[in-house]
Each structure stands twice: as C-alpha cells, then as structure tokens.
Design an enzyme around this catalytic site. Structure first.
Site, PDB file in Angstrom:
ATOM      1  N   SER A  10      22.063  28.409 -46.855  1.00  0.00           N
ATOM      2  CA  SER A  10      21.100  27.871 -45.909  1.00  0.00           C
ATOM      3  C   SER A  10      20.272  26.811 -46.620  1.00  0.00           C
ATOM      4  O   SER A  10      20.102  26.861 -47.833  1.00  0.00           O
ATOM      5  CB  SER A  10      20.211  29.015 -45.418  1.00  0.00           C
ATOM      6  OG  SER A  10      18.928  28.538 -45.103  1.00  0.00           O
ATOM      7  N   TYR A  52      51.568  10.002  -9.173  1.00  0.00           N
ATOM      8  CA  TYR A  52      50.652   9.622 -10.247  1.00  0.00           C
ATOM      9  C   TYR A  52      49.337   9.172  -9.627  1.00  0.00           C
ATOM     10  O   TYR A  52      49.309   8.450  -8.632  1.00  0.00           O
ATOM     11  CB  TYR A  52      51.240   8.492 -11.118  1.00  0.00           C
ATOM     12  CG  TYR A  52      50.290   8.108 -12.250  1.00  0.00           C
ATOM     13  CD1 TYR A  52      50.355   8.768 -13.473  1.00  0.00           C
ATOM     14  CD2 TYR A  52      49.303   7.147 -12.073  1.00  0.00           C
ATOM     15  CE1 TYR A  52      49.454   8.468 -14.500  1.00  0.00           C
ATOM     16  CE2 TYR A  52      48.408   6.843 -13.085  1.00  0.00           C
ATOM     17  CZ  TYR A  52      48.489   7.499 -14.297  1.00  0.00           C
ATOM     18  OH  TYR A  52      47.599   7.210 -15.298  1.00  0.00           O
ATOM     19  N   LYS A  93      44.717  12.747 -21.729  1.00  0.00           N
ATOM     20  CA  LYS A  93      44.882  12.596 -23.179  1.00  0.00           C
ATOM     21  C   LYS A  93      43.615  12.941 -23.964  1.00  0.00           C
ATOM     22  O   LYS A  93      43.681  13.319 -25.126  1.00  0.00           O
ATOM     23  CB  LYS A  93      45.361  11.184 -23.494  1.00  0.00           C
ATOM     24  CG  LYS A  93      46.829  11.010 -23.154  1.00  0.00           C
ATOM     25  CD  LYS A  93      47.278   9.582 -23.133  1.00  0.00           C
ATOM     26  CE  LYS A  93      46.828   8.813 -21.916  1.00  0.00           C
ATOM     27  NZ  LYS A  93      47.271   9.366 -20.606  1.00  0.00           N
ATOM     28  N   THR A 150      36.328  51.111 -32.838  1.00  0.00           N
ATOM     29  CA  THR A 150      36.410  50.834 -31.402  1.00  0.00           C
ATOM     30  C   THR A 150      34.959  50.829 -30.936  1.00  0.00           C
ATOM     31  O   THR A 150      34.129  51.565 -31.479  1.00  0.00           O
ATOM     32  CB  THR A 150      37.201  51.912 -30.621  1.00  0.00           C
ATOM     33  OG1 THR A 150      36.546  53.168 -30.790  1.00  0.00           O
ATOM     34  CG2 THR A 150      38.638  52.035 -31.106  1.00  0.00           C
ATOM     35  N   HIS A 151      34.648  50.005 -29.982  1.00  0.00           N
ATOM     36  CA  HIS A 151      33.261  49.864 -29.494  1.00  0.00           C
ATOM     37  C   HIS A 151      32.304  49.552 -30.641  1.00  0.00           C
ATOM     38  O   HIS A 151      31.143  49.939 -30.616  1.00  0.00           O
ATOM     39  CB  HIS A 151      32.798  51.131 -28.758  1.00  0.00           C
ATOM     40  CG  HIS A 151      33.770  51.618 -27.735  1.00  0.00           C
ATOM     41  ND1 HIS A 151      33.775  51.172 -26.432  1.00  0.00           N
ATOM     42  CD2 HIS A 151      34.811  52.481 -27.847  1.00  0.00           C
ATOM     43  CE1 HIS A 151      34.763  51.770 -25.773  1.00  0.00           C
ATOM     44  NE2 HIS A 151      35.414  52.556 -26.616  1.00  0.00           N
ATOM     45  N   GLU A 164      32.280  31.238 -38.158  1.00  0.00           N
ATOM     46  CA  GLU A 164      31.444  30.932 -36.986  1.00  0.00           C
ATOM     47  C   GLU A 164      31.950  29.686 -36.261  1.00  0.00           C
ATOM     48  O   GLU A 164      31.990  29.632 -35.033  1.00  0.00           O
ATOM     49  CB  GLU A 164      29.988  30.728 -37.413  1.00  0.00           C
ATOM     50  CG  GLU A 164      29.321  32.030 -37.837  1.00  0.00           C
ATOM     51  CD  GLU A 164      27.895  31.800 -38.327  1.00  0.00           C
ATOM     52  OE1 GLU A 164      27.004  32.475 -37.843  1.00  0.00           O
ATOM     53  OE2 GLU A 164      27.682  30.930 -39.198  1.00  0.00           O
ATOM     54  N   ASN A 210      54.130   4.862 -15.174  1.00  0.00           N
ATOM     55  CA  ASN A 210      54.053   6.276 -14.799  1.00  0.00           C
ATOM     56  C   ASN A 210      55.126   7.117 -15.499  1.00  0.00           C
ATOM     57  O   ASN A 210      54.840   8.212 -15.980  1.00  0.00           O
ATOM     58  CB  ASN A 210      54.175   6.436 -13.276  1.00  0.00           C
ATOM     59  CG  ASN A 210      53.037   5.727 -12.541  1.00  0.00           C
ATOM     60  OD1 ASN A 210      52.113   5.229 -13.175  1.00  0.00           O
ATOM     61  ND2 ASN A 210      53.105   5.676 -11.217  1.00  0.00           N
ATOM     62  N   LYS A 233      21.026  33.094 -48.681  1.00  0.00           N
ATOM     63  CA  LYS A 233      22.005  33.115 -47.601  1.00  0.00           C
ATOM     64  C   LYS A 233      23.391  32.612 -47.996  1.00  0.00           C
ATOM     65  O   LYS A 233      23.531  31.665 -48.762  1.00  0.00           O
ATOM     66  CB  LYS A 233      21.510  32.254 -46.434  1.00  0.00           C
ATOM     67  CG  LYS A 233      20.332  32.851 -45.681  1.00  0.00           C
ATOM     68  CD  LYS A 233      20.691  34.113 -44.910  1.00  0.00           C
ATOM     69  CE  LYS A 233      21.329  33.851 -43.583  1.00  0.00           C
ATOM     70  NZ  LYS A 233      20.458  33.381 -42.537  1.00  0.00           N
ATOM     71  N   SER A 281      41.963   2.792 -21.575  1.00  0.00           N
ATOM     72  CA  SER A 281      42.252   4.075 -22.230  1.00  0.00           C
ATOM     73  C   SER A 281      42.768   3.840 -23.645  1.00  0.00           C
ATOM     74  O   SER A 281      43.145   4.778 -24.335  1.00  0.00           O
ATOM     75  CB  SER A 281      43.267   4.865 -21.406  1.00  0.00           C
ATOM     76  OG  SER A 281      44.468   4.122 -21.273  1.00  0.00           O
TER      77      SER A 281
HETATM   78  N1  ARG Z   1      47.149   4.451 -19.055  1.00  0.00           N
HETATM   79  C1  ARG Z   1      47.794   5.245 -18.070  1.00  0.00           C
HETATM   80  C2  ARG Z   1      47.720   6.708 -18.434  1.00  0.00           C
HETATM   81  O1  ARG Z   1      47.323   6.962 -19.502  1.00  0.00           O
HETATM   82  C3  ARG Z   1      49.225   4.858 -17.973  1.00  0.00           C
HETATM   83  C4  ARG Z   1      49.818   5.017 -16.610  1.00  0.00           C
HETATM   84  C5  ARG Z   1      49.168   4.047 -15.703  1.00  0.00           C
HETATM   85  N2  ARG Z   1      49.846   3.944 -14.453  1.00  0.00           N
HETATM   86  C6  ARG Z   1      49.275   3.309 -13.442  1.00  0.00           C
HETATM   87  N3  ARG Z   1      49.943   3.249 -12.389  1.00  0.00           N
HETATM   88  N4  ARG Z   1      48.094   2.790 -13.533  1.00  0.00           N
HETATM   89  O2  ARG Z   1      48.019   7.612 -17.688  1.00  0.00           O
END
Ligand code: ARG
Length: 454
Positions: free
Chosen positions: A273, A313, A321, A151-152, A286, A106, A279, A19
């Site tokens: 455009s 968790y 994220k 309205t409408h 938009e 966690n 245009k 991640s």
């Molecule tokens: N990279 C994990 C997250 O973004 C961190 C927590 C990971 N915890 C675990 N027990 N693998 O949520």
C-alpha cells in the site's frame, strides 16, 4: 453558410463513423482475404493474371507500409477496408479499382473477423493449457498438503490441496473445450455473400475457402452477413472462463487475508500500500476478479447491440469489434497473470495445520456410527450434539471425555476417537473423484493424459 454546415457535418460524421482506430488491427487478415479474393477473380476472368499479380504485389507492399507506419491510417479513411483499397488504387491505378468486384464490406468484415478470431482462439487455448500445466505442477507438489475444504465459507471437510488445484484444472479443460468447439463455427467462409444476396459474379467459394483455410462455406448469404453468433459464443466462452478465474481469485484473496494466512503470493503479484507499510494486497487476484466483470460487460454489450437489429447488415454491427478486442486483450493478459499466480503460490502448511478445526471430522464420526449399524440420520444427530458440547466447553472434539461420547452411543471407544485424523478422513474418500490420496493420484494421471492429448 450551407457550405460551412456541410463541412461541419462531414467532419462530425467522419469522427463518429470512423472505425479505423479499432479495426486497424485487422489489416493483416484484411489483406490476406483480399489476396485470396484477387486470385478468385483471376479464376473467373474478372482480372487477368497480370492484373492479379499487380494487385497481389501491391497488397503485399501495403501490408509492409501499414506495419511500418509509413502509410498512416487516418480517420478520414473510415475503416480498414477502405484504407487498404484506397492505397491499392493509389499504387495501381484503375486496376486496383477492380478488386471489389462482386464483394461488399459486409462479407469482407465477416471474413476478416473470422480469420482474426480463429488465430486468437488458438492462442487463448494455448494459454489455458499453460495455466493447466501450472495447476498440474502445483497439484503434484501438494498431494500431501491437507487443507480445509469449505462450503458456505465454513470449514467443511479436510481435502488435499492438490484436489483443489485439480478442480480448477478440470474446469479449465471445459473452458478449453468450449473454445475449441466454438472455433468450428468460426471457421466458416462468408465471402461470396457480398452485401446480403450473394455475389452476382460466379466466385468459386470453395477455392476461396481452400485459400484461406476455412473448413466450410456459409450456406446462406443473409445469415452470413448478419451472423455475429461466433463472436457472442466466443465472448460467452470467455465470460464463463473468467467467472472461474474470478472465483478462484476470490479463494486466493480470502486465503491470503490476515485472518486466514493460508497462502503467500509472489511479492510481485501482491504489492504494498502507498500508506500502510505492512500491507501486501492481493492485487493480481483482485484485478482478475474485476476483469471478469469487464469481459461479462463485453458479452452483454455485444448481444444488446445485436438484439433489435433487422437482417442483414446494419451499421450498429461495426461496434462489435470494440467488445471483441477488449475481451481478447483482457483475457490474454488475465490468463498469463492467472498462470503466474499458480506457478509461484506457496501454501503455508504450518499455518494451515493450526487453523484446521477438528469439527471437520464430524462426518467421519457419523460415518463410523453408520458402519456400526446406526442409521446415518441418527448418527448425524449424535455427532451434532457432541460438536455443540465441544463448543460449549471451548475444547476440540477430540478432547471431549470418552464417557461423554459413550453417553451418546455405546459404539464409541477410545481408539476411534483418538485416531480421528485429517489425512485419514481425506483418504477414506478413495472413490473416483474423491480427495483420498489414491483418487488424487488418479486425477493427476487423468490430467497428465489430457495435456498429452492436446
Ligand atoms: N466498418 C464496417 C464494420 O466494421 C465494415 C462493414 C461496413 N459495411 C457497410 N455497409 N457500411 O462492420
């Protein structure tokens, strides 16, 4: 054979599980949290002061290394927590390995996200405020611009353009309040919850909260590591705001169309455009409308991800994220563009005046009859018949002959009919919240007070 399978799976999982490409932007808060945690460990004697200092110093350096790119955050490091810890151990040896005592990723990630998000909320609320300032400025410039209210999508009643601008101002104030309120629940410290049952080391959580500027401690460790309500709430608040932005953008798209032509947007916000030279597409508006769907998508993805998760968790949660950051980036730039639109918007008064249909004064005519003692429902019917008559004759309400009016009601006279004016119609609505000049001036005053307050 087995070895090569193992190697392939290792590589596969590294790519799938990592991640770090997403959570790298948490590096500052992650390090900040770790510095506080190291101080907490010193307080309970897990680290000596000397060790604490070594760790703090190294963490400070790592922050610089990540910032400058000299420490590359590669995928094999998995996530930001592992990346920082690995580098810490490289720099300090076994001492660095003591930092994670009694802590889990966690509670660490929950802490990082909260630290990060509270700053974002402050930034976004400032941006909303900036947008409110632009709307207030626009409202101040357009108190005397009479505009058709719809309205409408049908011309309904004359309003002051400022009244419209202020409607967005007050809506944005609720959006701001929602975020300020959500911040209270963001600013709670989960650290000390460890994996889920709470740390086995007597960490002074109040001290950590103080160090990190949290207003309180999460009361339950399972709740603390499971909870992503604060993200859902934030995304919901952003979505509600973006729906407002989208609807206002739609107003602008309509008003800047060839048929309406009520407003002109800054040429930089409405581009041409590639094929049609005439245009001027309302691209900014938009796109804002489109981005609202995207933020709603972030909210839906997040709550869907959470929906079936057992406590506490689960790895699914690391996906949070992606949505969070996407929404933050989208909303941040959207608010800046939305502000620029209002700052530079021009209302084409002459064009607006030509488009105002005096059938919008029907309510006033019915009100007039009511003031003469005719029950409103009856007056409504009389004026509806007059409007039909005007449509049949292809003339405006004001141009119907007086005899015709008088055939419908004895109360009509020349003066009443000729004096039907859009600005008078607006000004009859002088009660609080109305579009009359006095009322709009009062709203401007309220808006200024709001901006002074916070
Ligand atoms: N990279 C994990 C997250 O973004 C961190 C927590 C990971 N915890 C675990 N027990 N693998 O949520």
């Amino acid at each position: 054979m087995t070895d090569s399978r193992d190697e392939t799976l290792k590589q596969l999982m590294e790519d799938f599980h990592a991640s770090i490409d997403v959570d790298r932007r948490l590096f500052r808060v992650d390090i900040r949290g770790s510095i506080a945690y190291a101080r907490g460990l010193v307080r309970i004697g897990v680290l000596t002061s000397e060790e604490g200092r070594t760790i703090e110093e190294a963490l400070g350096e790592i922050e610089g290394e990540i910032e400058s790119g000299s420490y590359a955050l590669t995928r094999d490091l998995e996530d930001i927590h592992m990346a920082v810890e690995k580098r810490l151990i490289e720099k300090t040896g076994p001492v660095g390995g003591k930092l994670h005592t009694g802590r889990s990723r966690n509670d660490q990630i929950a802490t990082d996200e909260r630290l990060y998000l509270r700053e974002v909320v402050d930034d976004i609320t400032d941006r909303i405020r900036g947008c409110q300032e632009a709307l207030l400025g626009l409202a101040e410039r357009t108190v005397d611009v009479i505009f058709p209210g719809y309205t409408h999508l049908q011309q309904a009643q004359p309003i002051r353009f400022a009244h419209y601008a202020l409607s967005l101002f007050f809506g944005l104030q609720r959006d701001r309040d929602r975020l300020v309120d959500c911040r209270k629940r963001i600013n709670i410290l989960p650290l000390g919850s460890a994996a889920m049952a709470g740390s086995a080391f007597p960490i002074d959580r109040a001290f950590l909260a103080e160090e990190l500027g949290f207003d309180g401690l999460s009361p339950n460790s399972i709740d603390a590591v499971s909870d992503r309500d604060f993200i859902a709430e934030f995304l919901a608040a952003c979505t509600i705001m973006m729906i407002r932005v989208s609807r206002a953008s739609e107003d602008l798209v309509i008003w800047s169309s060839t048929e309406f032509g009520y407003v002109t947007q800054h040429p930089r916000l409405a581009t041409g455009s590639s094929i049609m030279p005439q245009k001027k597409n309302p691209d900014a508006a938009e796109l804002l409308r489109g981005k609202a769907g995207r933020v709603l998508g972030d909210l839906v993805s997040l709550v869907t991800m959470l929906k079936g998760l057992p406590h506490a968790y689960d790895t699914d949660m690391q996906e949070d994220k992606v949505q969070l950051f996407d929404a933050i980036d989208t909303v941040t730039i959207a608010l800046t563009v939305f502000t620029a639109i209002w700052e530079t918007l021009e209302v084409r008064e002459a064009r607006v005046n030509r488009s105002m249909d005096d059938a919008m004064l029907s309510t006033d005519l019915a009100d007039y009859l009511t003031r003469c003692g005719v029950p409103f429902r009856e007056g409504h019917g009389i004026v509806a018949a007059l409007v039909d008559e005007a449509i049949n004759r292809g003339c405006s309400l004001r141009d119907l002959p007086l005899e015709l009016y008088q055939r419908f009601s004895e109360h009509f006279d020349e003066a009443t009919i000729r004096q039907l004016r859009f600005d008078d119609s607006a000004d009859k609505r002088a009660l609080p919240g109305g579009t009359g000049k006095e009322s709009v001036e009062r709203q401007l005053e309220q808006a200024r007070e709001i901006l002074v307050r916070k």
